[in-house]
Scaffold this motif. Structure first.
Motif, short mmCIF file in Angstrom:
data_model
loop_
_atom_site.label_atom_id
_atom_site.label_comp_id
_atom_site.label_asym_id
_atom_site.label_seq_id
_atom_site.Cartn_x
_atom_site.Cartn_y
_atom_site.Cartn_z
N VAL A 1 23.73 -36.99 -16.19
CA VAL A 1 24.39 -37.28 -17.47
C VAL A 1 24.44 -38.78 -17.71
O VAL A 1 24.14 -39.26 -18.82
CB VAL A 1 25.81 -36.68 -17.47
CG1 VAL A 1 26.62 -37.22 -18.65
CG2 VAL A 1 25.74 -35.17 -17.54
N CYS A 2 24.78 -39.54 -16.68
CA CYS A 2 24.95 -40.99 -16.85
C CYS A 2 23.63 -41.68 -17.16
O CYS A 2 23.55 -42.49 -18.08
CB CYS A 2 25.60 -41.58 -15.60
SG CYS A 2 27.32 -41.12 -15.37
N TYR A 3 22.58 -41.38 -16.40
CA TYR A 3 21.37 -42.16 -16.66
C TYR A 3 20.62 -41.65 -17.89
O TYR A 3 19.89 -42.41 -18.53
CB TYR A 3 20.49 -42.28 -15.41
CG TYR A 3 19.44 -41.25 -15.13
CD1 TYR A 3 18.27 -41.21 -15.87
CD2 TYR A 3 19.56 -40.38 -14.06
CE1 TYR A 3 17.28 -40.30 -15.58
CE2 TYR A 3 18.57 -39.48 -13.75
CZ TYR A 3 17.43 -39.44 -14.52
OH TYR A 3 16.44 -38.54 -14.23
N SER A 4 20.84 -40.39 -18.29
CA SER A 4 20.32 -39.95 -19.58
C SER A 4 21.02 -40.68 -20.72
O SER A 4 20.40 -41.06 -21.72
CB SER A 4 20.50 -38.45 -19.75
OG SER A 4 19.72 -37.73 -18.82
N THR A 5 22.34 -40.91 -20.55
CA THR A 5 23.10 -41.62 -21.57
C THR A 5 22.74 -43.10 -21.60
O THR A 5 22.84 -43.75 -22.65
CB THR A 5 24.61 -41.44 -21.30
OG1 THR A 5 24.91 -40.03 -21.29
CG2 THR A 5 25.46 -42.11 -22.36
N VAL A 6 22.34 -43.65 -20.49
CA VAL A 6 21.88 -45.05 -20.47
C VAL A 6 20.61 -45.23 -21.28
O VAL A 6 20.41 -46.27 -21.93
CB VAL A 6 21.66 -45.50 -19.01
CG1 VAL A 6 20.91 -46.83 -18.96
CG2 VAL A 6 23.00 -45.65 -18.29
N ALA B 1 18.44 -48.13 -12.65
CA ALA B 1 17.96 -48.24 -11.28
C ALA B 1 18.99 -47.71 -10.30
O ALA B 1 18.65 -47.02 -9.33
CB ALA B 1 17.63 -49.70 -10.96
N LEU B 2 20.26 -48.01 -10.54
CA LEU B 2 21.33 -47.53 -9.65
C LEU B 2 21.39 -46.01 -9.64
O LEU B 2 21.42 -45.38 -8.57
CB LEU B 2 22.67 -48.12 -10.11
CG LEU B 2 23.89 -47.91 -9.20
CD1 LEU B 2 24.91 -49.02 -9.46
CD2 LEU B 2 24.56 -46.57 -9.43
N LEU B 3 21.39 -45.39 -10.81
CA LEU B 3 21.58 -43.95 -10.90
C LEU B 3 20.36 -43.18 -10.40
O LEU B 3 20.50 -42.14 -9.75
CB LEU B 3 21.92 -43.57 -12.34
CG LEU B 3 23.28 -44.09 -12.82
CD1 LEU B 3 23.38 -44.02 -14.34
CD2 LEU B 3 24.40 -43.30 -12.18
N VAL C 1 9.13 -40.17 -19.62
CA VAL C 1 9.81 -39.08 -20.34
C VAL C 1 10.18 -37.96 -19.38
O VAL C 1 11.26 -37.36 -19.49
CB VAL C 1 8.92 -38.55 -21.48
CG1 VAL C 1 9.46 -37.24 -22.02
CG2 VAL C 1 8.83 -39.58 -22.60
N PHE C 2 9.33 -37.69 -18.39
CA PHE C 2 9.59 -36.60 -17.46
C PHE C 2 10.83 -36.87 -16.61
O PHE C 2 11.69 -36.01 -16.45
CB PHE C 2 8.37 -36.37 -16.56
CG PHE C 2 7.35 -35.47 -17.18
CD1 PHE C 2 7.48 -34.09 -17.12
CD2 PHE C 2 6.24 -36.00 -17.84
CE1 PHE C 2 6.54 -33.26 -17.69
CE2 PHE C 2 5.30 -35.18 -18.42
CZ PHE C 2 5.44 -33.80 -18.35
N TYR C 3 10.94 -38.09 -16.02
CA TYR C 3 12.06 -38.29 -15.12
C TYR C 3 13.31 -38.81 -15.81
O TYR C 3 14.39 -38.79 -15.21
CB TYR C 3 11.67 -39.19 -13.93
CG TYR C 3 11.36 -40.63 -14.25
CD1 TYR C 3 12.38 -41.56 -14.45
CD2 TYR C 3 10.06 -41.09 -14.29
CE1 TYR C 3 12.09 -42.88 -14.71
CE2 TYR C 3 9.76 -42.41 -14.55
CZ TYR C 3 10.79 -43.30 -14.75
OH TYR C 3 10.49 -44.62 -15.02
N THR C 4 13.21 -39.28 -17.06
CA THR C 4 14.42 -39.71 -17.76
C THR C 4 15.00 -38.65 -18.67
O THR C 4 16.20 -38.70 -18.99
CB THR C 4 14.14 -40.97 -18.61
OG1 THR C 4 13.11 -40.69 -19.57
CG2 THR C 4 13.72 -42.14 -17.74
#
Length: 303
Positions: free
Chosen positions: A67-72, A101-103, A271-274
């Motif tokens: 959720v967090c890195y998709s929102t980033v 990078a962190l997430l 696009v695949f990993y984000t």
């Protein structure tokens, strides 16, 4: 010298005008499904006592990272698809890359922790409660975030530590290491080598832990006498390994090659990993499980 206006311009996925609206609709749908699936899973684990186990504890943190890195990434990309102003400030670019990078690094270590949990549960069921205790679970999660935080600081320092001049156009839909480093007017070979070494250390270490764990799991499954139990375990392993393959394959493609070899295919891999992987993870890791279906049924009857 450094340019006077500390701003970058994200070129986005495509500059074709007629494709902006369809892509906006597609990626908005993906983002909504990602939020609904992962937040729904976290809430379900929280309210269902039957899911208060180490496996779902790790899944909760994994969903939180999704959720967090998709929102980033996604809100800025969706705004850029509709808006003509695709600029991002220097601070915004650094912050976006650092959090990303962190997430993502934390997810790699959480995947390794989840694989270890499954390995102990299947290969050493009698000692599972002692080995994967609540304290051990918290230690594994804390280790994941600690290593990810330190790695993200190094990634960010290597990416933005040089001087930038000339063109400000980032050929990507978010601030990533390779497109940002291409804009640097200082020598980036040292930074590229450091990023490559750190990505290799994180990726190969966690990838090796996952493969070893699932290798032991498959060996134990093949020795099972129960055909239904063997088939169920194979389905679980295959689903998990499919998700891991998509996530790690796209990450390795992006970060385990020199900056000079990156091109337009990077956006497809990103696009695949984000976006795609965070959307599919709740379905692959949990919604196919009988425990989750039973918990959903109980919650539905209560409501």
């Amino acid at each position: 010298g450094n340019y006077t206006q500390p701003k970058f311009i994200l070129l986005g996925i495509t500059d074709t005008p007629w494709a902006q609206a369809p892509l906006f609709g597609l990626f908005l749908l993906i983002y909504i499904i990602t939020l609904a699936g992962n937040i729904g899973l976290m809430v379900l684990v929280w309210v269902a006592p039957s899911l208060h186990t180490p496996m779902y504890f790790f899944l909760t943190h994994f969903s939180l990272a999704d959720v967090c890195y998709s929102t980033v990434i996604s809100p800025k990309m969706l705004t850029d698809l509709l808006s003509g102003d695709k600029t991002i400030s220097w601070a915004g670019c650094v912050t976006q890359f650092h959090l990303f990078a962190l997430l993502v690094t934390a997810e790699c270590h959480l995947l390794a922790a989840m694989a270890y949990d499954r390995h102990v549960a299947i290969c050493h069921p009698l000692s599972y409660v002692l080995v994967v205790s609540p304290r051990a679970c918290w230690q594994l999660v804390a280790w994941s975030y600690l290593v990810a935080s330190l790695s993200a600081l190094l990634y960010t320092g290597c990416t933005f530590g040089g001087s930038f001049c000339g063109p400000r156009h980032i050929d990507h839909f978010f601030c990533d290491a390779s497109p940002v480093l291409r804009l640097a007017c200082s020598d980036t070979r040292g930074s590229e080598a450091a990023i490559f070494a750190l990505a290799t250390a994180n990726g190969l270490a966690t990838g090796a832990a996952i493969l070893l764990s699932y290798g032991r799991i498959l060996h134990a499954v093949l020795r099972m006498r129960s055909a239904p139990g063997r088939a169920r375990a194979f389905r679980t392993c295959a689903s998990h390994l499919a998700s891991v393959s998509v996530f790690y394959g796209s990450l390795f493609f992006m970060y385990l090659q020199p900056v000079s070899r990156h091109g337009s295919r990077d956006k497809v891999a990103s696009v695949f990993y984000t976006m795609v992987s965070p959307m599919l993870n709740p379905f692959i890791y949990s919604l196919r499980n009988k425990e989750v279906k039973a918990a959903l049924g109980k919650c539905g009857r209560r409501m």
